[in-house]
Motif scaffolding. Structure first.
Motif, PDB file in Angstrom:
ATOM      1  N   GLY A  92       2.784  12.739  25.661  1.00 47.13           N
ATOM      2  CA  GLY A  92       3.328  11.970  26.785  1.00 47.13           C
ATOM      3  C   GLY A  92       3.688  10.552  26.374  1.00 47.13           C
ATOM      4  O   GLY A  92       4.742  10.031  26.741  1.00 47.13           O
ATOM      5  N   ASN A  93       2.805   9.940  25.594  1.00 48.08           N
ATOM      6  CA  ASN A  93       3.077   8.592  25.080  1.00 48.08           C
ATOM      7  C   ASN A  93       4.335   8.564  24.219  1.00 48.08           C
ATOM      8  O   ASN A  93       5.198   7.698  24.388  1.00 48.08           O
ATOM      9  N   ALA A  94       4.416   9.514  23.319  1.00 46.22           N
ATOM     10  CA  ALA A  94       5.576   9.563  22.431  1.00 46.22           C
ATOM     11  C   ALA A  94       6.863   9.764  23.222  1.00 46.22           C
ATOM     12  O   ALA A  94       7.872   9.113  22.969  1.00 46.22           O
ATOM     13  N   LEU A  95       6.820  10.663  24.189  1.00 44.90           N
ATOM     14  CA  LEU A  95       8.017  10.927  24.995  1.00 44.90           C
ATOM     15  C   LEU A  95       8.405   9.706  25.823  1.00 44.90           C
ATOM     16  O   LEU A  95       9.582   9.411  25.989  1.00 44.90           O
ATOM     17  N   GLY A  96       7.421   8.991  26.318  1.00 43.23           N
ATOM     18  CA  GLY A  96       7.694   7.791  27.109  1.00 43.23           C
ATOM     19  C   GLY A  96       8.446   6.728  26.331  1.00 43.23           C
ATOM     20  O   GLY A  96       9.237   5.976  26.896  1.00 43.23           O
ATOM     21  N   ASP A  97       8.189   6.684  25.040  1.00 45.28           N
ATOM     22  CA  ASP A  97       8.870   5.689  24.202  1.00 45.28           C
ATOM     23  C   ASP A  97      10.062   6.276  23.443  1.00 45.28           C
ATOM     24  O   ASP A  97      10.709   5.583  22.671  1.00 45.28           O
ATOM     25  N   TYR A  98      10.315   7.557  23.661  1.00 46.12           N
ATOM     26  CA  TYR A  98      11.412   8.213  22.942  1.00 46.12           C
ATOM     27  C   TYR A  98      12.745   7.598  23.369  1.00 46.12           C
ATOM     28  O   TYR A  98      13.061   7.548  24.561  1.00 46.12           O
ATOM     29  N   PRO A  99      13.534   7.119  22.389  1.00 47.04           N
ATOM     30  CA  PRO A  99      14.794   6.446  22.717  1.00 47.04           C
ATOM     31  C   PRO A  99      15.716   7.294  23.607  1.00 47.04           C
ATOM     32  O   PRO A  99      16.279   6.805  24.576  1.00 47.04           O
ATOM     33  N   GLY A 100      15.837   8.567  23.258  1.00 43.19           N
ATOM     34  CA  GLY A 100      16.727   9.456  24.002  1.00 43.19           C
ATOM     35  C   GLY A 100      16.366   9.598  25.467  1.00 43.19           C
ATOM     36  O   GLY A 100      17.179   9.990  26.286  1.00 43.19           O
ATOM     37  N   ARG A 142      13.801   9.820  47.440  1.00 43.16           N
ATOM     38  CA  ARG A 142      15.159   9.788  46.914  1.00 43.16           C
ATOM     39  C   ARG A 142      15.463  11.045  46.107  1.00 43.16           C
ATOM     40  O   ARG A 142      16.605  11.349  45.833  1.00 43.16           O
ATOM     41  N   GLY A 143      14.410  11.769  45.751  1.00 40.07           N
ATOM     42  CA  GLY A 143      14.597  13.035  45.036  1.00 40.07           C
ATOM     43  C   GLY A 143      15.331  12.857  43.723  1.00 40.07           C
ATOM     44  O   GLY A 143      15.348  11.783  43.125  1.00 40.07           O
ATOM     45  N   ALA A 144      15.958  13.949  43.250  1.00 39.34           N
ATOM     46  CA  ALA A 144      16.824  13.924  42.079  1.00 39.34           C
ATOM     47  C   ALA A 144      16.189  13.289  40.850  1.00 39.34           C
ATOM     48  O   ALA A 144      16.852  12.705  40.017  1.00 39.34           O
ATOM     49  N   ALA A 145      14.873  13.418  40.745  1.00 39.49           N
ATOM     50  CA  ALA A 145      14.214  12.936  39.539  1.00 39.49           C
ATOM     51  C   ALA A 145      13.857  14.137  38.666  1.00 39.49           C
ATOM     52  O   ALA A 145      13.775  15.267  39.137  1.00 39.49           O
ATOM     53  N   ILE A 146      13.669  13.870  37.389  1.00 42.91           N
ATOM     54  CA  ILE A 146      13.270  14.921  36.463  1.00 42.91           C
ATOM     55  C   ILE A 146      11.818  14.712  36.079  1.00 42.91           C
ATOM     56  O   ILE A 146      11.420  13.601  35.717  1.00 42.91           O
ATOM     57  N   GLY A 147      11.024  15.746  36.156  1.00 39.89           N
ATOM     58  CA  GLY A 147       9.610  15.656  35.811  1.00 39.89           C
ATOM     59  C   GLY A 147       9.337  16.255  34.442  1.00 39.89           C
ATOM     60  O   GLY A 147       9.814  17.345  34.132  1.00 39.89           O
ATOM     61  N   ILE A 148       8.580  15.533  33.634  1.00 42.18           N
ATOM     62  CA  ILE A 148       8.197  16.042  32.319  1.00 42.18           C
ATOM     63  C   ILE A 148       6.719  16.371  32.345  1.00 42.18           C
ATOM     64  O   ILE A 148       5.898  15.512  32.697  1.00 42.18           O
ATOM     65  N   VAL A 149       6.372  17.570  31.971  1.00 39.13           N
ATOM     66  CA  VAL A 149       4.978  18.004  31.984  1.00 39.13           C
ATOM     67  C   VAL A 149       4.436  18.016  30.558  1.00 39.13           C
ATOM     68  O   VAL A 149       4.890  18.805  29.731  1.00 39.13           O
ATOM     69  N   ALA A 150       3.503  17.117  30.281  1.00 36.02           N
ATOM     70  CA  ALA A 150       2.922  17.021  28.937  1.00 36.02           C
ATOM     71  C   ALA A 150       1.401  17.029  29.064  1.00 36.02           C
ATOM     72  O   ALA A 150       0.719  16.127  28.580  1.00 36.02           O
TER      73      ALA A 150
ATOM     74  N   GLY B  87       8.138  11.851   8.974  1.00 34.45           N
ATOM     75  CA  GLY B  87       8.414  10.908  10.065  1.00 34.45           C
ATOM     76  C   GLY B  87       7.127  10.570  10.788  1.00 34.45           C
ATOM     77  O   GLY B  87       6.644  11.364  11.575  1.00 34.45           O
ATOM     78  N   ALA B  88       6.593   9.397  10.491  1.00 41.65           N
ATOM     79  CA  ALA B  88       5.297   9.021  11.066  1.00 41.65           C
ATOM     80  C   ALA B  88       5.468   8.053  12.232  1.00 41.65           C
ATOM     81  O   ALA B  88       4.665   7.150  12.431  1.00 41.65           O
ATOM     82  N   GLY B  89       6.539   8.254  12.993  1.00 39.77           N
ATOM     83  CA  GLY B  89       6.736   7.479  14.217  1.00 39.77           C
ATOM     84  C   GLY B  89       5.893   8.049  15.351  1.00 39.77           C
ATOM     85  O   GLY B  89       4.948   8.796  15.115  1.00 39.77           O
ATOM     86  N   ASN B  90       6.253   7.696  16.560  1.00 38.91           N
ATOM     87  CA  ASN B  90       5.505   8.185  17.718  1.00 38.91           C
ATOM     88  C   ASN B  90       5.432   9.701  17.761  1.00 38.91           C
ATOM     89  O   ASN B  90       4.365  10.281  17.927  1.00 38.91           O
ATOM     90  N   LEU B  91       6.606  10.313  17.587  1.00 38.81           N
ATOM     91  CA  LEU B  91       6.664  11.761  17.706  1.00 38.81           C
ATOM     92  C   LEU B  91       5.906  12.450  16.570  1.00 38.81           C
ATOM     93  O   LEU B  91       5.109  13.360  16.815  1.00 38.81           O
ATOM     94  N   LEU B 192      15.560  17.232  22.429  1.00 37.83           N
ATOM     95  CA  LEU B 192      15.067  16.740  23.717  1.00 37.83           C
ATOM     96  C   LEU B 192      16.188  16.212  24.598  1.00 37.83           C
ATOM     97  O   LEU B 192      16.156  16.393  25.821  1.00 37.83           O
ATOM     98  N   SER B 193      17.208  15.594  23.993  1.00 39.81           N
ATOM     99  CA  SER B 193      18.334  15.104  24.786  1.00 39.81           C
ATOM    100  C   SER B 193      19.076  16.258  25.448  1.00 39.81           C
ATOM    101  O   SER B 193      19.476  16.180  26.605  1.00 39.81           O
ATOM    102  N   VAL B 194      19.248  17.329  24.696  1.00 36.42           N
ATOM    103  CA  VAL B 194      19.930  18.491  25.253  1.00 36.42           C
ATOM    104  C   VAL B 194      19.168  19.034  26.455  1.00 36.42           C
ATOM    105  O   VAL B 194      19.759  19.353  27.486  1.00 36.42           O
ATOM    106  N   GLU B 195      17.865  19.117  26.323  1.00 33.36           N
ATOM    107  CA  GLU B 195      17.041  19.635  27.428  1.00 33.36           C
ATOM    108  C   GLU B 195      17.196  18.767  28.669  1.00 33.36           C
ATOM    109  O   GLU B 195      17.432  19.251  29.774  1.00 33.36           O
TER     110      GLU B 195
END
Lengths: 210, 210
Positions: A92-100, A142-150, B87-91, B192-195
DNA sequence: ATTTGTGAACGCATTCACAGCT
DNA sequence: AGCTGTGAATGCGTTCACAAAT
Protein backbone atom coordinates in the motif's frame (compact mmCIF):
# COMPACT_ATOMS: atom_id res chain seq x y z
CA UNK A 1 -21.40 -0.82 -29.14
CA UNK A 2 -19.73 -2.85 -26.43
CA UNK A 3 -15.96 -2.56 -26.06
CA UNK A 4 -13.99 -5.64 -24.97
CA UNK A 5 -11.72 -5.15 -21.98
CA UNK A 6 -8.61 -6.18 -23.91
CA UNK A 7 -9.18 -3.23 -26.20
CA UNK A 8 -9.27 -0.73 -23.33
CA UNK A 9 -6.06 -2.18 -21.99
CA UNK A 10 -4.36 -1.75 -25.32
CA UNK A 11 -5.62 1.83 -25.58
CA UNK A 12 -3.65 2.47 -22.45
CA UNK A 13 -0.53 1.11 -24.14
CA UNK A 14 -1.13 3.22 -27.24
CA UNK A 15 -1.49 6.29 -25.06
CA UNK A 16 1.89 5.65 -23.50
CA UNK A 17 3.54 5.29 -26.90
CA UNK A 18 1.85 8.46 -28.15
CA UNK A 19 2.99 10.41 -25.10
CA UNK A 20 6.55 9.26 -25.70
CA UNK A 21 6.33 10.21 -29.37
CA UNK A 22 4.88 13.60 -28.58
CA UNK A 23 7.65 14.26 -26.09
CA UNK A 24 10.08 13.30 -28.83
CA UNK A 25 8.46 15.83 -31.14
CA UNK A 26 7.04 13.31 -33.62
CA UNK A 27 3.94 14.64 -35.35
CA UNK A 28 2.44 11.65 -37.17
CA UNK A 29 2.59 7.92 -36.63
CA UNK A 30 1.37 4.84 -38.47
CA UNK A 31 -0.48 1.89 -37.02
CA UNK A 32 2.50 -0.34 -37.77
CA UNK A 33 4.81 1.89 -35.78
CA UNK A 34 2.51 1.85 -32.78
CA UNK A 35 2.06 -1.90 -33.17
CA UNK A 36 5.79 -2.47 -33.25
CA UNK A 37 6.30 -0.72 -29.94
CA UNK A 38 3.49 -2.62 -28.30
CA UNK A 39 4.43 -5.97 -29.80
CA UNK A 40 1.13 -6.25 -31.66
CA UNK A 41 -0.28 -6.65 -35.15
CA UNK A 42 -0.89 -3.36 -37.04
CA UNK A 43 -4.44 -4.43 -37.95
CA UNK A 44 -5.09 -4.85 -34.24
CA UNK A 45 -4.18 -1.24 -33.59
CA UNK A 46 -6.35 0.04 -36.44
CA UNK A 47 -9.30 -2.09 -35.42
CA UNK A 48 -9.05 -0.94 -31.81
CA UNK A 49 -8.94 2.72 -32.81
CA UNK A 50 -11.65 2.42 -35.43
CA UNK A 51 -14.08 1.24 -32.78
CA UNK A 52 -14.18 4.81 -31.59
CA UNK A 53 -14.09 6.55 -34.96
CA UNK A 54 -11.80 7.23 -37.88
CA UNK A 55 -8.96 9.19 -36.35
CA UNK A 56 -6.38 8.50 -39.04
CA UNK A 57 -5.67 9.77 -42.54
CA UNK A 58 -5.20 7.20 -45.29
CA UNK A 59 -1.75 7.31 -46.75
CA UNK A 60 -0.48 9.34 -43.82
CA UNK A 61 -1.26 7.87 -40.43
CA UNK A 62 -2.43 9.39 -37.15
CA UNK A 63 -1.62 12.85 -35.82
CA UNK A 64 0.22 12.17 -32.58
CA UNK A 65 -1.12 15.01 -30.38
CA UNK A 66 -4.68 14.60 -31.66
CA UNK A 67 -4.79 10.86 -31.17
CA UNK A 68 -3.25 11.23 -27.76
CA UNK A 69 -5.96 13.66 -26.71
CA UNK A 70 -8.67 11.43 -28.14
CA UNK A 71 -7.48 8.38 -26.23
CA UNK A 72 -7.17 10.36 -23.02
CA UNK A 73 -10.76 11.38 -23.48
CA UNK A 74 -11.91 7.83 -24.21
CA UNK A 75 -10.17 6.51 -21.10
CA UNK A 76 -11.65 9.33 -19.04
CA UNK A 77 -8.24 10.56 -17.95
CA UNK A 78 -9.34 14.16 -18.31
CA UNK A 79 -11.62 13.85 -15.33
CA UNK A 80 -9.26 13.72 -12.37
CA UNK A 81 -10.00 10.25 -11.02
CA UNK A 82 -9.57 10.03 -7.30
CA UNK A 83 -7.83 6.94 -5.98
CA UNK A 84 -8.24 5.45 -2.52
CA UNK A 85 -5.82 2.88 -1.18
CA UNK A 86 -6.84 0.51 1.59
CA UNK A 87 -4.00 -1.24 3.37
CA UNK A 88 -0.98 0.71 4.58
CA UNK A 89 1.45 -2.20 4.55
CA UNK A 90 4.51 -2.43 2.34
CA UNK A 91 2.52 -2.72 -0.85
CA UNK A 92 0.00 0.00 0.00
CA UNK A 93 2.84 2.37 0.85
CA UNK A 94 4.63 1.64 -2.38
CA UNK A 95 1.47 2.10 -4.44
CA UNK A 96 0.70 5.38 -2.68
CA UNK A 97 4.01 6.79 -3.82
CA UNK A 98 3.95 5.13 -7.24
CA UNK A 99 4.40 7.86 -9.87
CA UNK A 100 1.88 6.30 -12.26
CA UNK A 101 -0.79 6.54 -9.58
CA UNK A 102 -0.27 10.25 -8.99
CA UNK A 103 -0.04 11.36 -12.59
CA UNK A 104 -2.02 11.16 -15.78
CA UNK A 105 -5.39 12.07 -14.36
CA UNK A 106 -5.09 10.14 -11.11
CA UNK A 107 -4.83 11.48 -7.60
CA UNK A 108 -4.33 9.34 -4.52
CA UNK A 109 -6.61 11.12 -2.08
CA UNK A 110 -6.16 8.87 0.90
CA UNK A 111 -4.59 5.81 2.43
CA UNK A 112 -6.73 3.76 4.80
CA UNK A 113 -6.18 0.87 7.12
CA UNK A 114 -8.23 -1.36 9.35
CA UNK A 115 -5.55 -1.84 12.00
CA UNK A 116 -6.03 0.66 14.87
CA UNK A 117 -2.31 1.13 15.55
CA UNK A 118 -1.65 2.33 12.03
CA UNK A 119 -4.35 4.97 12.02
CA UNK A 120 -3.06 8.48 12.64
CA UNK A 121 0.43 7.45 11.58
CA UNK A 122 1.96 8.72 8.37
CA UNK A 123 3.08 6.76 5.33
CA UNK A 124 6.70 6.82 4.19
CA UNK A 125 5.71 9.47 1.68
CA UNK A 126 4.28 11.60 4.48
CA UNK A 127 0.58 10.95 3.88
CA UNK A 128 -1.75 10.48 6.84
CA UNK A 129 -3.26 7.03 7.33
CA UNK A 130 -7.00 7.22 7.89
CA UNK A 131 -9.38 4.83 9.62
CA UNK A 132 -11.43 2.89 7.13
CA UNK A 133 -14.56 4.03 8.94
CA UNK A 134 -13.87 7.56 7.70
CA UNK A 135 -14.07 6.35 4.10
CA UNK A 136 -17.54 7.69 3.43
CA UNK A 137 -16.70 11.10 4.89
CA UNK A 138 -13.61 11.48 2.79
CA UNK A 139 -14.86 10.41 -0.60
CA UNK A 140 -18.33 11.85 0.07
CA UNK A 141 -21.07 11.07 -2.40
CA UNK A 142 -19.21 12.30 -5.44
CA UNK A 143 -18.59 8.67 -6.35
CA UNK A 144 -16.45 7.82 -9.38
CA UNK A 145 -13.44 6.97 -7.28
CA UNK A 146 -11.20 3.95 -7.75
CA UNK A 147 -10.43 1.77 -4.75
CA UNK A 148 -7.18 -0.14 -4.40
CA UNK A 149 -7.20 -3.15 -2.11
CA UNK A 150 -3.78 -3.95 -0.64
CA UNK A 151 -4.75 -5.96 2.44
CA UNK A 152 -4.31 -9.66 3.28
CA UNK A 153 -6.65 -12.16 1.63
CA UNK A 154 -8.56 -12.66 4.86
CA UNK A 155 -9.85 -9.10 5.01
CA UNK A 156 -10.17 -8.43 1.27
CA UNK A 157 -13.87 -9.23 1.03
CA UNK A 158 -14.69 -7.00 3.99
CA UNK A 159 -12.70 -4.12 2.54
CA UNK A 160 -14.33 -4.55 -0.86
CA UNK A 161 -17.76 -4.49 0.76
CA UNK A 162 -16.92 -1.27 2.56
CA UNK A 163 -15.58 0.36 -0.58
CA UNK A 164 -18.73 -0.55 -2.48
CA UNK A 165 -20.88 0.71 0.37
CA UNK A 166 -18.99 3.99 0.23
CA UNK A 167 -19.88 4.37 -3.44
CA UNK A 168 -16.71 3.10 -5.10
CA UNK A 169 -17.56 1.49 -8.42
CA UNK A 170 -14.14 0.38 -9.65
CA UNK A 171 -11.70 -1.73 -7.64
CA UNK A 172 -8.16 -2.90 -8.20
CA UNK A 173 -7.47 -5.89 -5.99
CA UNK A 174 -3.95 -6.94 -4.98
CA UNK A 175 -5.06 -9.45 -2.35
CA UNK A 176 -4.57 -13.13 -3.25
CA UNK A 177 -8.29 -13.89 -3.28
CA UNK A 178 -11.31 -13.21 -5.47
CA UNK A 179 -13.71 -10.98 -3.51
CA UNK A 180 -17.25 -10.76 -4.86
CA UNK A 181 -18.79 -7.51 -6.03
CA UNK A 182 -22.40 -6.64 -6.89
CA UNK A 183 -23.57 -6.25 -10.49
CA UNK A 184 -22.36 -3.01 -12.01
CA UNK A 185 -19.14 -2.79 -10.03
CA UNK A 186 -15.89 -3.50 -11.83
CA UNK A 187 -13.13 -5.38 -10.07
CA UNK A 188 -9.76 -6.27 -11.54
CA UNK A 189 -7.20 -8.54 -9.93
CA UNK A 190 -3.44 -8.15 -9.83
CA UNK A 191 -2.39 -11.54 -8.57
CA UNK A 192 1.33 -11.69 -7.93
CA UNK A 193 1.31 -15.36 -6.95
CA UNK A 194 -0.43 -16.28 -10.17
CA UNK A 195 2.18 -14.40 -12.19
CA UNK A 196 5.06 -16.00 -10.38
CA UNK A 197 3.61 -19.50 -10.46
CA UNK A 198 2.81 -19.39 -14.14
CA UNK A 199 6.40 -18.32 -14.78
CA UNK A 200 7.50 -21.28 -12.71
CA UNK A 201 5.41 -23.53 -14.95
CA UNK A 202 7.15 -22.06 -17.96
CA UNK A 203 10.52 -22.89 -16.43
CA UNK A 204 9.40 -26.47 -16.05
CA UNK A 205 9.71 -26.63 -19.80
CA UNK A 206 6.40 -28.03 -20.93
CA UNK A 207 5.16 -25.00 -22.76
CA UNK A 208 5.46 -22.72 -25.70
CA UNK A 209 7.28 -19.55 -24.70
CA UNK A 210 4.63 -17.16 -23.43
CA UNK B 1 0.58 -31.10 -26.02
CA UNK B 2 0.85 -27.37 -25.71
CA UNK B 3 -0.77 -25.71 -22.70
CA UNK B 4 -2.31 -22.25 -23.10
CA UNK B 5 -1.10 -19.65 -20.64
CA UNK B 6 -4.61 -18.94 -19.33
CA UNK B 7 -4.76 -22.54 -18.16
CA UNK B 8 -1.57 -22.27 -16.14
CA UNK B 9 -2.87 -19.11 -14.52
CA UNK B 10 -6.05 -20.86 -13.50
CA UNK B 11 -4.08 -23.81 -12.14
CA UNK B 12 -2.54 -21.33 -9.77
CA UNK B 13 -6.01 -20.29 -8.62
CA UNK B 14 -7.09 -23.89 -8.18
CA UNK B 15 -4.02 -24.53 -6.08
CA UNK B 16 -4.92 -21.70 -3.75
CA UNK B 17 -8.46 -23.02 -3.33
CA UNK B 18 -7.16 -26.54 -2.70
CA UNK B 19 -4.71 -25.30 -0.09
CA UNK B 20 -7.52 -23.48 1.68
CA UNK B 21 -9.73 -26.57 1.56
CA UNK B 22 -6.95 -28.81 2.83
CA UNK B 23 -6.30 -26.42 5.73
CA UNK B 24 -10.03 -26.58 6.46
CA UNK B 25 -9.82 -30.38 6.56
CA UNK B 26 -11.94 -31.02 3.46
CA UNK B 27 -11.01 -34.30 1.78
CA UNK B 28 -12.80 -34.23 -1.57
CA UNK B 29 -14.06 -31.47 -3.84
CA UNK B 30 -16.08 -31.28 -7.05
CA UNK B 31 -15.25 -29.23 -10.12
CA UNK B 32 -18.30 -27.06 -9.51
CA UNK B 33 -17.12 -26.19 -6.02
CA UNK B 34 -13.69 -25.15 -7.27
CA UNK B 35 -15.33 -23.23 -10.12
CA UNK B 36 -17.60 -21.38 -7.73
CA UNK B 37 -14.69 -20.09 -5.70
CA UNK B 38 -12.78 -18.98 -8.78
CA UNK B 39 -15.80 -17.48 -10.51
CA UNK B 40 -15.56 -19.92 -13.41
CA UNK B 41 -17.53 -22.55 -15.28
CA UNK B 42 -17.22 -26.12 -13.88
CA UNK B 43 -16.46 -27.50 -17.33
CA UNK B 44 -13.56 -25.08 -17.51
CA UNK B 45 -12.05 -26.55 -14.36
CA UNK B 46 -12.47 -30.12 -15.57
CA UNK B 47 -11.04 -29.35 -18.98
CA UNK B 48 -8.03 -27.59 -17.47
CA UNK B 49 -7.29 -30.50 -15.14
CA UNK B 50 -7.92 -33.19 -17.76
CA UNK B 51 -5.16 -31.71 -19.91
CA UNK B 52 -2.72 -33.22 -17.45
CA UNK B 53 -4.52 -36.47 -16.78
CA UNK B 54 -7.60 -37.90 -15.10
CA UNK B 55 -7.18 -36.91 -11.49
CA UNK B 56 -10.81 -37.17 -10.46
CA UNK B 57 -13.20 -39.96 -9.66
CA UNK B 58 -16.56 -40.00 -11.48
CA UNK B 59 -19.44 -39.63 -9.11
CA UNK B 60 -17.12 -38.39 -6.35
CA UNK B 61 -14.83 -35.56 -7.34
CA UNK B 62 -11.17 -34.84 -6.67
CA UNK B 63 -9.15 -35.80 -3.59
CA UNK B 64 -8.03 -32.48 -2.14
CA UNK B 65 -4.50 -33.37 -0.94
CA UNK B 66 -3.73 -35.44 -4.03
CA UNK B 67 -4.87 -32.81 -6.49
CA UNK B 68 -3.01 -30.14 -4.58
CA UNK B 69 0.22 -32.12 -4.81
CA UNK B 70 -0.35 -32.80 -8.49
CA UNK B 71 -0.84 -29.13 -9.31
CA UNK B 72 2.20 -28.14 -7.27
CA UNK B 73 4.19 -30.58 -9.33
CA UNK B 74 2.76 -29.31 -12.61
CA UNK B 75 3.61 -25.71 -11.71
CA UNK B 76 7.09 -26.76 -10.62
CA UNK B 77 6.61 -25.39 -7.13
CA UNK B 78 8.43 -28.36 -5.63
CA UNK B 79 11.70 -27.17 -7.06
CA UNK B 80 12.58 -24.13 -4.93
CA UNK B 81 12.53 -21.40 -7.55
CA UNK B 82 14.99 -18.64 -6.82
CA UNK B 83 13.74 -15.09 -7.32
CA UNK B 84 15.91 -12.06 -8.08
CA UNK B 85 14.55 -8.55 -7.74
CA UNK B 86 16.15 -5.68 -9.60
CA UNK B 87 15.22 -2.21 -8.37
CA UNK B 88 15.36 -1.39 -4.68
CA UNK B 89 12.84 1.44 -4.79
CA UNK B 90 9.49 1.42 -3.03
CA UNK B 91 8.06 -1.31 -5.19
CA UNK B 92 11.14 -3.52 -5.15
CA UNK B 93 11.29 -3.27 -1.37
CA UNK B 94 7.63 -4.17 -1.03
CA UNK B 95 7.97 -7.14 -3.37
CA UNK B 96 11.05 -8.37 -1.52
CA UNK B 97 9.04 -8.63 1.66
CA UNK B 98 5.86 -9.84 0.00
CA UNK B 99 4.82 -13.09 1.71
CA UNK B 100 3.71 -14.73 -1.54
CA UNK B 101 7.22 -14.26 -2.94
CA UNK B 102 8.93 -15.99 -0.05
CA UNK B 103 6.61 -18.94 0.29
CA UNK B 104 5.21 -21.74 -1.81
CA UNK B 105 8.41 -22.79 -3.48
CA UNK B 106 9.85 -19.32 -4.02
CA UNK B 107 12.86 -17.77 -2.39
CA UNK B 108 13.99 -14.20 -2.94
CA UNK B 109 17.76 -14.68 -3.08
CA UNK B 110 18.77 -11.10 -3.77
CA UNK B 111 17.82 -7.51 -4.37
CA UNK B 112 19.83 -5.57 -6.92
CA UNK B 113 20.03 -1.99 -8.04
CA UNK B 114 21.83 0.02 -10.67
CA UNK B 115 22.18 3.19 -8.60
CA UNK B 116 25.60 3.29 -6.88
CA UNK B 117 24.33 5.02 -3.73
CA UNK B 118 21.89 2.22 -3.01
CA UNK B 119 24.42 -0.57 -3.26
CA UNK B 120 25.69 -1.81 0.07
CA UNK B 121 22.63 -0.41 1.83
CA UNK B 122 19.98 -2.67 3.30
CA UNK B 123 16.32 -2.97 2.39
CA UNK B 124 13.59 -2.25 4.93
CA UNK B 125 13.39 -5.96 5.54
CA UNK B 126 17.11 -6.04 6.28
CA UNK B 127 18.33 -7.61 3.05
CA UNK B 128 21.54 -6.35 1.47
CA UNK B 129 21.26 -4.49 -1.83
CA UNK B 130 23.72 -5.81 -4.39
CA UNK B 131 25.24 -4.18 -7.45
CA UNK B 132 23.65 -5.46 -10.62
CA UNK B 133 27.13 -6.31 -11.91
CA UNK B 134 27.32 -9.03 -9.29
CA UNK B 135 24.27 -10.71 -10.78
CA UNK B 136 26.14 -13.46 -12.56
CA UNK B 137 28.23 -14.29 -9.49
CA UNK B 138 25.20 -14.59 -7.26
CA UNK B 139 22.93 -16.68 -9.41
CA UNK B 140 25.84 -18.57 -10.93
CA UNK B 141 25.12 -20.85 -13.84
CA UNK B 142 22.44 -22.86 -12.16
CA UNK B 143 19.90 -20.92 -14.21
CA UNK B 144 16.18 -21.49 -13.64
CA UNK B 145 15.76 -18.30 -11.67
CA UNK B 146 12.96 -15.79 -12.04
CA UNK B 147 13.87 -12.12 -12.44
CA UNK B 148 11.61 -9.34 -11.21
CA UNK B 149 12.07 -5.94 -12.83
CA UNK B 150 11.02 -3.04 -10.61
CA UNK B 151 12.96 -0.17 -12.15
CA UNK B 152 11.79 2.90 -14.11
CA UNK B 153 10.76 2.41 -17.74
CA UNK B 154 13.93 4.05 -18.99
CA UNK B 155 16.22 1.36 -17.59
CA UNK B 156 13.92 -1.64 -17.98
CA UNK B 157 15.35 -2.85 -21.28
CA UNK B 158 18.89 -2.66 -19.98
CA UNK B 159 17.99 -4.59 -16.85
CA UNK B 160 16.15 -7.23 -18.85
CA UNK B 161 19.18 -7.65 -21.10
CA UNK B 162 21.42 -8.13 -18.10
CA UNK B 163 19.08 -10.65 -16.53
CA UNK B 164 18.94 -12.65 -19.74
CA UNK B 165 22.73 -12.48 -20.08
CA UNK B 166 22.99 -13.84 -16.55
CA UNK B 167 20.89 -16.85 -17.52
CA UNK B 168 17.47 -15.81 -16.27
CA UNK B 169 14.77 -17.34 -18.46
CA UNK B 170 11.60 -16.00 -16.85
CA UNK B 171 10.93 -12.35 -16.11
CA UNK B 172 8.16 -10.49 -14.36
CA UNK B 173 8.20 -6.86 -15.44
CA UNK B 174 6.64 -4.08 -13.36
CA UNK B 175 8.11 -1.23 -15.40
CA UNK B 176 5.67 0.71 -17.60
CA UNK B 177 7.28 -0.39 -20.85
CA UNK B 178 7.56 -3.52 -22.98
CA UNK B 179 11.18 -4.66 -23.00
CA UNK B 180 12.12 -7.17 -25.68
CA UNK B 181 13.43 -10.62 -24.89
CA UNK B 182 15.06 -13.23 -27.12
CA UNK B 183 13.20 -16.31 -28.29
CA UNK B 184 12.78 -18.85 -25.52
CA UNK B 185 12.65 -16.35 -22.68
CA UNK B 186 9.30 -15.73 -21.02
CA UNK B 187 8.36 -12.23 -19.92
CA UNK B 188 5.13 -11.22 -18.25
CA UNK B 189 4.02 -7.67 -17.59
CA UNK B 190 2.27 -6.28 -14.53
CA UNK B 191 1.25 -2.87 -15.76
CA UNK B 192 -0.31 -0.81 -13.01
CA UNK B 193 -1.09 2.15 -15.27
CA UNK B 194 -2.95 -0.10 -17.66
CA UNK B 195 -5.03 -1.52 -14.82
CA UNK B 196 -5.89 1.88 -13.45
CA UNK B 197 -6.64 3.41 -16.83
CA UNK B 198 -8.89 0.61 -17.94
CA UNK B 199 -10.82 1.00 -14.69
CA UNK B 200 -11.12 4.70 -15.48
CA UNK B 201 -12.60 3.76 -18.84
CA UNK B 202 -15.13 1.60 -17.07
CA UNK B 203 -16.13 4.53 -14.88
CA UNK B 204 -16.76 6.57 -18.02
CA UNK B 205 -19.76 4.32 -18.45
CA UNK B 206 -19.42 3.06 -21.99
CA UNK B 207 -18.84 -0.57 -21.22
CA UNK B 208 -20.19 -3.80 -19.99
CA UNK B 209 -19.11 -4.39 -16.40
CA UNK B 210 -15.76 -6.14 -16.57
C1' DA C 1 2.92 4.80 -53.13
C1' DT C 2 1.34 4.62 -48.75
C1' DT C 3 -1.66 3.78 -45.01
C1' DT C 4 -6.33 3.59 -43.08
C1' DG C 5 -10.79 1.20 -42.26
C1' DT C 6 -13.24 -3.11 -42.36
C1' DG C 7 -15.74 -7.42 -43.96
C1' DA C 8 -14.35 -12.13 -44.11
C1' DA C 9 -11.56 -15.94 -42.60
C1' DC C 10 -9.31 -17.94 -39.04
C1' DG C 11 -7.86 -19.68 -34.67
C1' DC C 12 -8.67 -20.62 -30.15
C1' DA C 13 -10.67 -20.65 -25.63
C1' DT C 14 -15.11 -21.37 -23.37
C1' DT C 15 -19.35 -23.70 -22.76
C1' DC C 16 -22.58 -27.30 -23.74
C1' DA C 17 -24.19 -31.77 -23.41
C1' DC C 18 -23.82 -36.43 -22.79
C1' DA C 19 -21.47 -40.86 -22.52
C1' DG C 20 -18.91 -43.35 -19.11
C1' DC C 21 -17.69 -44.59 -14.28
C1' DT C 22 -18.51 -45.21 -9.35
C1' DA D 1 -27.84 -40.58 -8.49
C1' DG D 2 -23.69 -37.96 -8.95
C1' DC D 3 -19.66 -36.30 -11.07
C1' DT D 4 -15.86 -36.68 -14.31
C1' DG D 5 -13.95 -36.58 -18.97
C1' DT D 6 -14.48 -34.99 -23.61
C1' DG D 7 -16.17 -34.38 -28.52
C1' DA D 8 -19.06 -30.93 -30.55
C1' DA D 9 -20.88 -26.40 -30.71
C1' DT D 10 -20.39 -21.79 -29.73
C1' DG D 11 -18.58 -17.32 -29.12
C1' DC D 12 -15.16 -14.05 -29.69
C1' DG D 13 -10.88 -11.82 -30.48
C1' DT D 14 -7.17 -11.71 -33.92
C1' DT D 15 -5.33 -11.60 -38.45
C1' DC D 16 -5.85 -11.34 -43.35
C1' DA D 17 -6.61 -9.01 -47.41
C1' DC D 18 -8.32 -5.48 -50.07
C1' DA D 19 -11.09 -1.48 -51.31
C1' DA D 20 -10.96 3.43 -50.27
C1' DA D 21 -8.61 7.59 -49.62
C1' DT D 22 -4.76 10.90 -50.00
Amino acid sequence: MTIPEVTTRRLSLYLRVLTDLQDAGVSTVSSSRIAERCDLNPAQVRKDLSRFGGFGTRGVGYKVPDLRAVIEGILGLDRGRRVIIVGAGNLGNALGDYPGFNRGGFDVVGLFDVLPDKIGQKTRGGRPIHAIDDLVDLIGDRGAAIGIVAVPATSAQEVVDRLVAAGVRAILNFAPSRPRVPEGISIRHVDLSVELESLSFFLSGRVRAG
